[in-house]
Design a protein around this motif. Structure first.
Motif, mmCIF file in Angstrom:
data_model
loop_
_atom_site.group_PDB
_atom_site.id
_atom_site.type_symbol
_atom_site.label_atom_id
_atom_site.label_comp_id
_atom_site.label_asym_id
_atom_site.label_seq_id
_atom_site.Cartn_x
_atom_site.Cartn_y
_atom_site.Cartn_z
ATOM 1 N N ILE A 185 0.853 -1.173 0.000
ATOM 2 C CA ILE A 185 0.000 0.000 0.000
ATOM 3 C C ILE A 185 0.897 1.234 0.000
ATOM 4 O O ILE A 185 1.891 1.300 0.716
ATOM 5 C CB ILE A 185 -0.956 -0.011 1.219
ATOM 6 N N THR A 186 0.549 2.196 -0.832
ATOM 7 C CA THR A 186 1.329 3.421 -0.903
ATOM 8 C C THR A 186 0.845 4.437 0.138
ATOM 9 O O THR A 186 -0.190 4.241 0.785
ATOM 10 C CB THR A 186 1.231 4.053 -2.299
ATOM 11 N N SER A 187 1.550 5.535 0.251
ATOM 12 C CA SER A 187 1.163 6.578 1.194
ATOM 13 C C SER A 187 -0.185 7.185 0.832
ATOM 14 O O SER A 187 -0.915 7.679 1.699
ATOM 15 C CB SER A 187 2.224 7.663 1.260
ATOM 16 N N SER A 188 -0.537 7.112 -0.434
ATOM 17 C CA SER A 188 -1.825 7.659 -0.875
ATOM 18 C C SER A 188 -2.942 6.628 -0.801
ATOM 19 O O SER A 188 -4.089 6.945 -1.118
ATOM 20 C CB SER A 188 -1.708 8.189 -2.307
ATOM 21 N N GLY A 189 -2.604 5.407 -0.400
ATOM 22 C CA GLY A 189 -3.613 4.372 -0.248
ATOM 23 C C GLY A 189 -3.798 3.461 -1.434
ATOM 24 O O GLY A 189 -4.670 2.582 -1.423
ATOM 25 N N ASP A 190 -2.980 3.622 -2.450
ATOM 26 C CA ASP A 190 -3.068 2.733 -3.605
ATOM 27 C C ASP A 190 -2.562 1.349 -3.208
ATOM 28 O O ASP A 190 -1.547 1.225 -2.526
ATOM 29 C CB ASP A 190 -2.236 3.289 -4.756
ATOM 30 N N THR A 191 -3.263 0.326 -3.616
ATOM 31 C CA THR A 191 -2.890 -1.030 -3.224
ATOM 32 C C THR A 191 -2.545 -1.883 -4.437
ATOM 33 O O THR A 191 -3.003 -1.639 -5.554
ATOM 34 C CB THR A 191 -4.029 -1.709 -2.450
ATOM 35 N N ARG A 209 -8.977 -12.054 -2.368
ATOM 36 C CA ARG A 209 -9.123 -12.674 -1.036
ATOM 37 C C ARG A 209 -8.488 -11.840 0.070
ATOM 38 O O ARG A 209 -8.957 -11.862 1.203
ATOM 39 C CB ARG A 209 -8.488 -14.070 -1.039
ATOM 40 N N PHE A 210 -7.410 -11.126 -0.247
ATOM 41 C CA PHE A 210 -6.675 -10.358 0.755
ATOM 42 C C PHE A 210 -6.924 -8.866 0.562
ATOM 43 O O PHE A 210 -7.073 -8.392 -0.570
ATOM 44 C CB PHE A 210 -5.179 -10.624 0.642
ATOM 45 N N THR A 211 -6.925 -8.133 1.677
ATOM 46 C CA THR A 211 -7.050 -6.687 1.623
ATOM 47 C C THR A 211 -6.036 -6.061 2.564
ATOM 48 O O THR A 211 -6.045 -6.336 3.763
ATOM 49 C CB THR A 211 -8.456 -6.234 2.031
ATOM 50 N N ILE A 212 -5.177 -5.232 1.998
ATOM 51 C CA ILE A 212 -4.210 -4.502 2.816
ATOM 52 C C ILE A 212 -4.786 -3.136 3.131
ATOM 53 O O ILE A 212 -5.443 -2.507 2.291
ATOM 54 C CB ILE A 212 -2.843 -4.382 2.093
#
Length: 123
Positions: A51-57, A66-69
């Protein structure tokens, strides 16, 4: 060195869910890219999600859908929600910070690592 402490691992049956968490002091997760990795016995450490500082995953194919960061800036924690777990997800899971460039799913791209939390999925 930046201390990273993972928690939330455990043993579940296939199809179950777990949420991993990574806490730290002296490092601000919101200012830089961070990631989750895993390493199964006899295998190399592999990227799971970042995940980036801007929230991009971004996710490795193994965890897509299946997974969420996610990141909680108020608590300064990094999380990995894992659903529909499979036996092949069994591994030690690590959070990583201190991104220094390159492929964000490559372990060599990070300076700081936690000790890991074990996830075991039985069939």
């Amino acid at each position: 060195q930046v201390p990273l402490v993972e928690s939330g691992g455990g043993s579940v049956q296939a199809g179950g869910s777990l949420t991993l968490s990574c806490a730290t002091s002296g490092y601000d997760f919101s200012t830089s890219l961070a990631g989750w990795f895993r390493q199964a016995p006899g295998k190399e450490r592999e990227g799971v999600a970042r995940i980036t500082s801007s929230g991009d995953t971004r996710y490795a194919d193994s965890g897509k859908g299946r997974f969420t960061i996610s990141r909680d800036n108020a608590k300064n924690t990094l999380s990995l929600q894992m659903n529909n777990l499979k036996p092949e997800d069994t591994a030690m899971y690590y959070c990583a910070a201190g991104f220094r460039g390159g492929d964000a799913l490559d372990p060599s791209s990070y300076r700081y690592w936690g000790q890991g939390t074990q996830v075991t999925v039985s069939s």
